[in-house]
Write an enzyme that holds these catalytic residues in place. Structure first.
Site, short mmCIF file in Angstrom:
data_model
loop_
_atom_site.label_atom_id
_atom_site.label_comp_id
_atom_site.label_asym_id
_atom_site.label_seq_id
_atom_site.Cartn_x
_atom_site.Cartn_y
_atom_site.Cartn_z
N HIS A 24 0.83 -1.20 0.00
CA HIS A 24 0.00 0.00 0.00
C HIS A 24 0.87 1.26 0.00
O HIS A 24 1.89 1.31 0.67
CB HIS A 24 -0.92 0.00 1.22
CG HIS A 24 -2.00 -1.03 1.15
ND1 HIS A 24 -3.17 -0.81 0.46
CD2 HIS A 24 -2.09 -2.28 1.67
CE1 HIS A 24 -3.94 -1.90 0.56
NE2 HIS A 24 -3.30 -2.81 1.29
N SER A 58 -4.61 -4.78 7.75
CA SER A 58 -4.15 -4.05 6.58
C SER A 58 -3.94 -2.58 6.97
O SER A 58 -4.79 -2.01 7.65
CB SER A 58 -5.20 -4.14 5.47
OG SER A 58 -4.79 -3.39 4.36
#
Lengths: 426, 508
Positions: B49, B355
């Protein structure tokens, strides 16, 4: 090192299973003696080696052989003819210029230049993942062919309480096999309203052992974090969707799948060979030649067969054509011949193109039907003119059908633009 | 007595272990499963990410951006696959374009570089298969994809090469204070350490609550202002995410990771290429109770298949080769819980790593190791090895390079997994390395064998044979994923051969 010049052979055959063997023998018998078979496994014979049940060769040899016996007939014949082969040799790449790259433990990477190539790589099983069946992913979920190898080659028992999903022939065979090895097979569940296997296998492998075949049923859940503990089976509606309330839970340690076979055409795709979205095999003409000149295909890599006898017949034709190509070359033509259309219950045909100038006096066109049919006619049309009309009492998707085209029929009618194979009610 | 015990050999635990291996200390990693990378680390989106998502100022935001920066360099040092392909947050309604701008601003606050809003034309040029509804996107050039298996294995191997000990099948059941150190009961043994790190994934709350339930004095803590974690009990909620993994034939459908900008219609799913050339589609987000429930569900899979079309056209779902589910370690504050526990000298939490935990791992490793270092007063050690060479991947090599390997070791010429082109030599090496593969899935994580389109249909029996040979065990002891997941139950007719075998309950 690989800088050495590639070995050259008139005909290189990719795969030493039933198709590759029959193609090699036919090429040799057609007068081309420079044939080489490339086989990735440690022995010739392909998947037949693990098919220890009988029933092979009724058409070819008029007797019932086991898989290894059937293979042995061809292996022996190839040995008689002195056809060379490489084992443990995996083909990595086929170029449109017919250079074949392989790898093996003994020789590392090698390249072969081929006058003609016969693709005979066979097929693989659709795995559970391809069905997106919900549930856990524990040990004990096997495709039927993998289980067959474990039982018949390794002597290992994959499980004791078995549920089978899918009624393809290997699944039916394994239902009997597991029973004979001391396991209990609770049922065979088939999502379609008809079996995907041969009628004789349903009788001999399920009925004779009291194993129920649940048509229009599928697996909707797999339980067990480490090893399969149970599966749940539900009935499906006409859109193949599970019907709530019909779920039955079967405690078991093994789920075996026989849910379809897929021709293994990764090499063909990378070579740029045109593939059929229906068969997932190469699109071929009357000589079983693919869209790349000099590359031929036969057996289960071309389309999944029901009986090995038909594989052998088809492969013999491909081998002979490859030999002819290697010896004579074939002048390139503008078109690939007359397209063969499959409609009205006929899912596909092999071949897809027929050039009357180049075909033999007769040509076998093989196909499968889309559903179970009773008392339908198989018809062949040349443009709008019906030239064949034959009644079949029963047809089913699990069994391959065929029509035979006569060269004379096509030659008599100049300018025919399409050949159509279809089913008709009258 | 170890200096440090780390509970959990997921990506966080292994990253911490690798960072601690730089220091002059003894480290032991305790893992309840039979291998590294068996929980959240193995079943996720495999995304690096960029870092625009997290709340500015949060630990998550800082560690994500830092982890992103470290990841690409780490992939070269430790030889795992990672590709900075860039990511796109796609907006499917004009009304929501303002939301895209807010996301860009948030990313900038977080320190994400290169963020840019692009219009439909540019988006189409980058991704021809983008949805007809797409009106624009946020382009994040630092986004990427990574192989989470290789990342975790590489961290573990490098840590082991620098002296870290790994113990598997050792679930922690108790932690007690004893003679100024911590005693950790795991898999029947007691392991003593000066410091304990809780990196137990979805079970991090259980470990934290064991920590805070132990008796200890209210000692001075948080030396030099290092972060602390509350003594209050922690609750981790397993948040299930379901995925489709498509064949490599579908891999070229996209070139970048595609996210959807959440709208009032809800949150979409991501569609992304993987480093192995597959296409991954998912995840869902469902809070559940069962920390072992990694099963896929009809509803979850249906949700993924319907939502992916919101951003991407014609996703070839019929090319599916497997579906799977993973559990994120969600905590209600939605931030990482990292620090020494208030008053408990030497007990560290590395919890709620959901996450972007995979991306953050390199930064998480540094942060936690730094805290431990401070607490124990550790010095750097001489002779630390900072690089690791992965198992050769013949599928990535030219034929000439592959041939050179064959000349060194014939087993590189024996292809075992035909779909992913994995050779016997690679599988043998996966078993022989430390920590080595002991099961079919452990081999998959290290070599990708069985992960292709036939899903182990052809190679499972062959890999079983190699495992039998290398480990010196019978087939009946070869497992898919550790004890209890044996692949075969006996031999042919073993219960028919002796008629009374059933009565004797005789397993072969």
């Amino acid at each position: 090192m690989m800088t050495q010049t590639p070995e050259r052979h008139a005909v290189v055959i990719v795969g030493g299973g039933p198709a590759g063997l029959a193609a090699a023998i036919a090429a040799h018998e057609a007068g081309e003696h420079d044939v080489l078979i490339l086989e990735r496994d440690t022995q010739l014979g392909g998947i037949l080696n693990q098919c220890i049940h009988n029933g092979f060769g009724l058409h070819t040899f008029k007797e019932e052989l086991t898989g290894p016996e059937y293979a042995a007939r061809f292996i022996d014949r190839a040995a008689e003819l002195g056809i060379p082969y490489r084992l443990g040799t995996m083909v990595l790449d086929i170029s449109p210029e017919r250079v074949v790259t392989t790898v093996s433990a003994d020789r590392g990477i090698e390249r072969f230049e081929a006058g003609a190539i016969v693709l005979a790589m066979g097929c693989r099983e659709r795995p559970r993942g391809a069905l997106a069946t919900p549930g856990y992913r524990p040990a004990g979920v096997y495709s039927a062919g993998t289980a067959q190898r474990l039982v018949n080659i390794e002597g290992e028992l994959p499980g004791r309480e078995v549920v089978i999903l899918g009624s393809g022939d290997i699944g039916l065979i394994m239902a009997r096999r597991m029973t004979l090895e001391g396991a209990h097979v609770a049922c065979v569940s088939e999502i379609m309203p008809y079996s995907g296997g041969l009628k004789r296998n349903i009788v001999q492998c399920l009925d004779d052992y009291g194993i129920p075949l649940l048509l229009s049923h599928t697996v909707v859940d797999v339980e067990g974090r480490d090893r399969v503990e149970a599966v749940t089976i539900a009935e499906v509606d006409e859109r193949l969707q599970p019907i709530p309330g019909t779920e039955v839970r079967y405690p078991c340690d093994t789920l075996m799948l026989s849910v379809g076979l897929l021709p293994e055409n990764e090499l063909s795709r990378e070579a740029g060979i045109e593939l059929s979205p229906v068969t997932r095999g190469p699109v071929v003409d009357q000589s079983l030649q693919t869209s790349i000149p000099g590359i031929f295909a036969c057996g289960n890599v071309l389309h999944v067969h029901d009986l090995v006898d038909f594989v052998s017949q088809e492969a013999a034709a491909a081998g002979a054509q490859a030999a002819r190509f290697a010896q004579e070359g074939v002048e390139p033509t503008e078109t690939r011949g007359i397209p063969v259309k499959a409609i009205d219950g006929v899912r596909y045909t092999v071949p897809s193109y027929v050039d009357p100038q180049k075909m033999d006096d007769t040509l076998t066109v093989r196909f499968r039907v889309a559903n179970e049919y009773r008392n339908r006619y198989v018809s062949v049309y040349l443009d709008d003119e019906r030239i064949q009309h034959r009644k079949k009492r029963v047809m089913a998707p699990g069994e391959m059908e065929q029509v035979v085209l006569k060269r004379a029929d096509l030659m008599e009618r100049a300018g025919v633009s399409s050949i159509t194979v279809k089913l008709e009610e009258e | 007595m170890f200096d440090v015990v780390i509970i959990g050999a997921g990506v966080s635990g292994c990253a911490i272990a690798r960072e601690l291996s730089r220091l002059d200390c003894s480290v032991c990693v305790l893992e309840r499963e039979e291998d590294v990378c068996c929980g959240t680390s193995k079943a996720n989106s495999a995304i690096v990410h960029a870092g625009f998502d997290a709340e500015p100022g949060s630990l998550m935001a800082r560690l994500n951006v830092e982890g992103n920066r470290l990841m690409y360099e780490l992939s070269r040092d430790l030889d795992f696959r990672c590709d900075q392909c860039g990511s796109l947050v796609v907006c499917v309604s004009e009304a929501d374009m303002a939301g895209l701008e807010l996301l860009r601003q948030r990313g900038e606050k977080n320190g994400v570089e290169g963020l840019r809003i692009i219009d439909r034309d540019e988006l189409l040029e980058m991704e021809p298969n983008i949805s007809d509804e797409a009106v624009g996107a946020l382009w994040a050039p630092t986004g990427g994809i990574v192989d989470p298996f290789q990342l975790t294995v590489a961290l573990a191997e490098n840590a082991a090469a620098n002296g870290v000990e790994f113990r598997f099948c050792t679930p922690v059941t108790a932690i007690e204070r004893e003679d100024g150190a911590w005693s950790v009961t795991a898999g029947g043994d007691v392991v003593r350490a000066k410091a304990v790190v809780n990196a137990a994934g979805v079970y991090a709350d259980d470990i934290h609550n064991m920590f805070v339930a132990t008796e200890w004095g209210k000692e001075a803590t948080g030396a030099d202002g290092a972060p602390t974690v509350s003594r209050e009990p922690l609750t981790i909620v397993p948040r299930k995410g379901e995925y489709y993994l498509l064949d490599t034939t579908a891999g070229s459908h996209l070139r970048h990771t595609i996210f959807m900008l959440p709208t009032i219609m809800g949150k979409g799913v991501l569609v992304s290429p993987t480093v192995h050339g597959n296409l991954i589609v998912g995840p869902t987000a469902t809070d559940i109770d069962d920390k072992e429930a990694v099963n896929t569900t009809p509803g979850g899979l249906a949700e993924v298949s319907s939502k992916c079309s919101l951003t991407v056209k014609n996703v070839p779902l019929r090319e599916v080769i497997t579906t799977f589910a993973g559990l994120r370690a969600h905590q209600k504050n939605h931030d990482f819980v990292i620090g020494e526990i208030e008053g408990a000298e030497g007990l560290f939490d590395c919890a709620a790593i959901e996450s972007p935990g995979l991306t953050s791992a390199p930064a998480v490793g540094r942060m936690v190791a730094g805290m431990v270092r401070q607490r124990l007063g550790l010095a750097e050690k001489a002779g630390w090895i900072g690089t690791r060479v992965g198992i050769p991947r013949v599928s990535d090599l030219s034929f000439d390079e592959w041939n050179e390997l064959c000349e060194k070791d014939k087993a590189y010429g024996n292809v075992i997994c035909r779909c992913c082109r994995v050779t016997e030599a690679q599988i043998v090496e996966a078993i022989r390395r430390t920590p080595g593969a002991r099961s079919l899935d452990a081999i998959k994580r290290r070599t990708f064998a069985t992960a292709g389109r036939c899903q182990g249909g052809f190679c499972t029996p062959k890999i079983m044979e190699i495992l039998e040979r290398e480990l010196g065990v019978p087939a009946s002891e070869v497992t898919k994923r550790g004890p209890g997941s044996e692949l075969v139950v006996g031999t042919n007719k073993d219960r028919l051969a002796t008629p009374d075998a059933d009565q004797r309950g005789g397993e072969a």
